[in-house]
Write an enzyme that holds these catalytic residues in place. Structure first.
Site, short mmCIF file in Angstrom:
data_model
loop_
_atom_site.label_atom_id
_atom_site.label_comp_id
_atom_site.label_asym_id
_atom_site.label_seq_id
_atom_site.Cartn_x
_atom_site.Cartn_y
_atom_site.Cartn_z
N CYS A 176 2.11 -5.44 1.09
CA CYS A 176 0.83 -5.43 1.83
C CYS A 176 -0.31 -6.10 1.06
O CYS A 176 -1.32 -6.46 1.65
CB CYS A 176 0.45 -3.99 2.17
SG CYS A 176 1.76 -3.13 3.04
N HIS A 194 -7.01 -3.38 3.46
CA HIS A 194 -5.69 -3.28 4.07
C HIS A 194 -5.71 -2.10 5.05
O HIS A 194 -6.17 -1.00 4.70
CB HIS A 194 -4.63 -3.05 2.98
CG HIS A 194 -3.28 -2.78 3.53
ND1 HIS A 194 -2.70 -3.57 4.50
CD2 HIS A 194 -2.39 -1.79 3.27
CE1 HIS A 194 -1.52 -3.08 4.80
NE2 HIS A 194 -1.30 -2.01 4.07
N ASN A 225 -0.39 -1.11 10.98
CA ASN A 225 -0.30 -1.69 9.64
C ASN A 225 0.67 -2.88 9.68
O ASN A 225 1.87 -2.69 9.84
CB ASN A 225 0.21 -0.60 8.68
CG ASN A 225 0.44 -1.11 7.27
OD1 ASN A 225 0.39 -2.30 7.01
ND2 ASN A 225 0.71 -0.19 6.36
O1 UT7 Z 1 0.94 -0.33 3.51
C1 UT7 Z 1 1.27 0.84 2.86
C2 UT7 Z 1 2.09 1.66 3.78
N1 UT7 Z 1 2.08 3.06 3.69
C3 UT7 Z 1 1.00 3.88 3.69
O2 UT7 Z 1 -0.12 3.47 3.58
C4 UT7 Z 1 1.30 5.33 3.84
C5 UT7 Z 1 0.22 6.22 3.30
N2 UT7 Z 1 0.45 7.59 3.78
C6 UT7 Z 1 0.02 7.99 4.99
O3 UT7 Z 1 -0.63 7.24 5.71
C7 UT7 Z 1 0.33 9.41 5.40
O4 UT7 Z 1 0.95 10.08 4.33
C8 UT7 Z 1 1.24 9.49 6.66
C9 UT7 Z 1 0.47 9.01 7.88
C10 UT7 Z 1 2.49 8.66 6.48
C11 UT7 Z 1 1.64 10.93 6.91
O5 UT7 Z 1 0.49 11.73 7.05
P1 UT7 Z 1 0.35 13.09 6.21
O6 UT7 Z 1 -0.92 13.70 6.59
O7 UT7 Z 1 0.54 12.76 4.74
O8 UT7 Z 1 1.54 13.94 6.77
P2 UT7 Z 1 2.72 14.65 5.96
O9 UT7 Z 1 3.73 13.65 5.53
O10 UT7 Z 1 2.13 15.58 4.94
O11 UT7 Z 1 3.35 15.53 7.11
C12 UT7 Z 1 2.64 16.63 7.69
C13 UT7 Z 1 3.48 17.19 8.82
C14 UT7 Z 1 4.93 17.40 8.44
O12 UT7 Z 1 5.39 18.52 9.15
P3 UT7 Z 1 5.49 19.97 8.44
O13 UT7 Z 1 6.43 19.79 7.29
O14 UT7 Z 1 4.10 20.30 8.01
O15 UT7 Z 1 6.02 20.83 9.53
C15 UT7 Z 1 5.64 16.18 8.94
O16 UT7 Z 1 7.00 16.41 9.22
O17 UT7 Z 1 3.50 16.22 9.88
C16 UT7 Z 1 4.87 15.92 10.22
N3 UT7 Z 1 4.93 14.54 10.67
C17 UT7 Z 1 4.72 14.19 11.96
N4 UT7 Z 1 4.43 14.92 13.05
C18 UT7 Z 1 4.28 14.26 14.21
C19 UT7 Z 1 5.18 13.43 9.95
N5 UT7 Z 1 5.14 12.35 10.73
C20 UT7 Z 1 4.87 12.80 11.98
C21 UT7 Z 1 4.71 12.17 13.24
N6 UT7 Z 1 4.40 12.93 14.31
N7 UT7 Z 1 4.81 10.84 13.39
#
Ligand code: UT7
Length: 331
Positions: A111, A258, A288
């Site tokens: 990225c 980004h 993204n």
């Molecule tokens: O170019 C670089 C590319 N990558 C990035 O920039 C990624 C940077 N990270 C992020 O943007 C965030 O970490 C994410 C958007 C990927 C995830 O958001 P988060 O607030 O960190 O969520 P999390 O991984 O802590 O998950 C929270 C909950 C989990 O459920 P439980 O365990 O609390 O029951 C996940 O399983 O949200 C769940 N979850 C979802 N729920 C609905 C994860 N993805 C999804 C989804 N829809 N798509």
């Protein structure tokens, strides 16, 4: 001597995939995606390739700059999703647009690729080796994404953005007294954290020799680790770039970051104590697009008239590698 961006262009696939479409594929919701990332929809290729998108973006950037394809001396394509391993995408673009006098090669800094491309071009142009360059970020990430993995498939989109840069022999002093051109660059890599965002290469022969099954061919991501990295490293490298150029946050008109997550952008603004209104965003509509995000956003801001001559802009990104960088320039 500095370099100036004299043209920008972008190209997106036709097909729009909304969060509601993704609800049909994985256990997610429009509400969750919008709240946690700021994304409502993204473009997904139904045939457009990294090189066809890149070529379109390049043609638009050249058109804006008023230069002909014969005049192009260097083509740098930043991509982590080329359609071919050989030849490189930049050579495909060279052929497609007819830039027969250009030297062309790819680079992969994920990225942060467009920024790394800009900085590489800066080095070539400053040293006098070439006088101009087309720098492109182009991705079709939809083929690297596991459409069963809700943690990643909601984030990414396809597209391409390009900038034409030229060596600036003489100073152009803008009405506000600023000198147009690139003022400062900062870039870095942290390979030790590389596996928090990875994708295995499809031609690995380890399975043949060891009999090991390759478990997953798609993008693997520890989202929270990437998030932590981005919210710490991006403001730090922007601050470093500003310090290096003797500027403060208040000297900057626009921060083009980004587009990975609205919450990351808001956090960076907060860390820098900068007005969030100075951070244009397109993540809502295109998601993204990795190396394409910054040049696509730059092109939109430039064409809409948001960015004006004499504006000071910070471009900053981060990505797999892990890589990060910031560039300060006056438009
Ligand atoms: O170019 C670089 C590319 N990558 C990035 O920039 C990624 C940077 N990270 C992020 O943007 C965030 O970490 C994410 C958007 C990927 C995830 O958001 P988060 O607030 O960190 O969520 P999390 O991984 O802590 O998950 C929270 C909950 C989990 O459920 P439980 O365990 O609390 O029951 C996940 O399983 O949200 C769940 N979850 C979802 N729920 C609905 C994860 N993805 C999804 C989804 N829809 N798509």
């Amino acid at each position: 001597m500095t370099i100036r961006i004299t043209g920008t262009g972008s190209a997106l696939p036709e097909k729009i995939v909304t969060n509601f479409d993704l609800q049909e594929l994985v256990d997610t919701s429009d509400e969750w995606i919008q709240k946690r990332t700021g994304i409502a929809q993204r473009r997904v290729s139904t045939g457009e390739t990294v090189s066809t998108l890149a070529a379109k973006a390049c043609q638009k950037a050249l058109e804006m700059s008023g230069k002909t394809v014969e005049e192009v001396e260097l083509i740098l394509v930043a991509t982590c999703s080329p359609e071919l391993l050989l030849p490189c995408c930049a050579c495909q673009v060279q052929d497609s647009i007819g830039a027969s006098n250009a030297v062309a090669f790819d680079l992969n800094a994920a990225c942060a690729g467009f920024l790394f491309g800009l900085n590489t071009a800066y080095a070539y142009l400053q040293s006098g080796i070439y006088k101009n360059a087309l720098i492109v970020g182009s991705e079709v990430l939809s083929k690297l994404v596991d459409w069963n993995d809700r943690g990643t498939c909601i984030l990414f989109g396809d597209g391409a953005g390009a900038a034409f840069v030229e060596a600036a022999e003489a100073d152009i002093v803008c009405e506000n007294g600023r000198r147009a051109g690139l003022e400062c660059i900062v870039q870095g890599s942290d390979g030790a954290k590389g596996m928090v965002l990875s994708c295995v290469e499809r031609t690995l022969n380890s399975a043949f020799f060891s009999g090991n099954k390759i478990e997953n061919l798609f993008i693997q991501m520890d989202g929270q680790e990437v998030y932590k990295f981005a919210t710490k490293q991006v403001p730090a490298c922007i601050q470093q770039a500003l310090d290096k150029s003797g500027m403060t946050v208040n000297d900057v008109d626009w921060f083009l970051l980004h587009q990975a997550n609205v919450r990351i952008i808001e956090s960076v603004a907060k860390h820098l104590k900068a007005d969030i209104a100075k951070f244009p965003m397109n993540i809502h509509d295109v998601g993204n697009m990795s190396s394409a995000t910054i040049p696509v956003l730059l092109d939109a801001c430039c064409r809409s008239g948001k960015i004006k001559k004499g504006d000071r802009i910070v471009l900053s990104g981060f990505g797999a590698g892990l890589t990060y960088g910031a560039s300060v320039l006056v438009w």
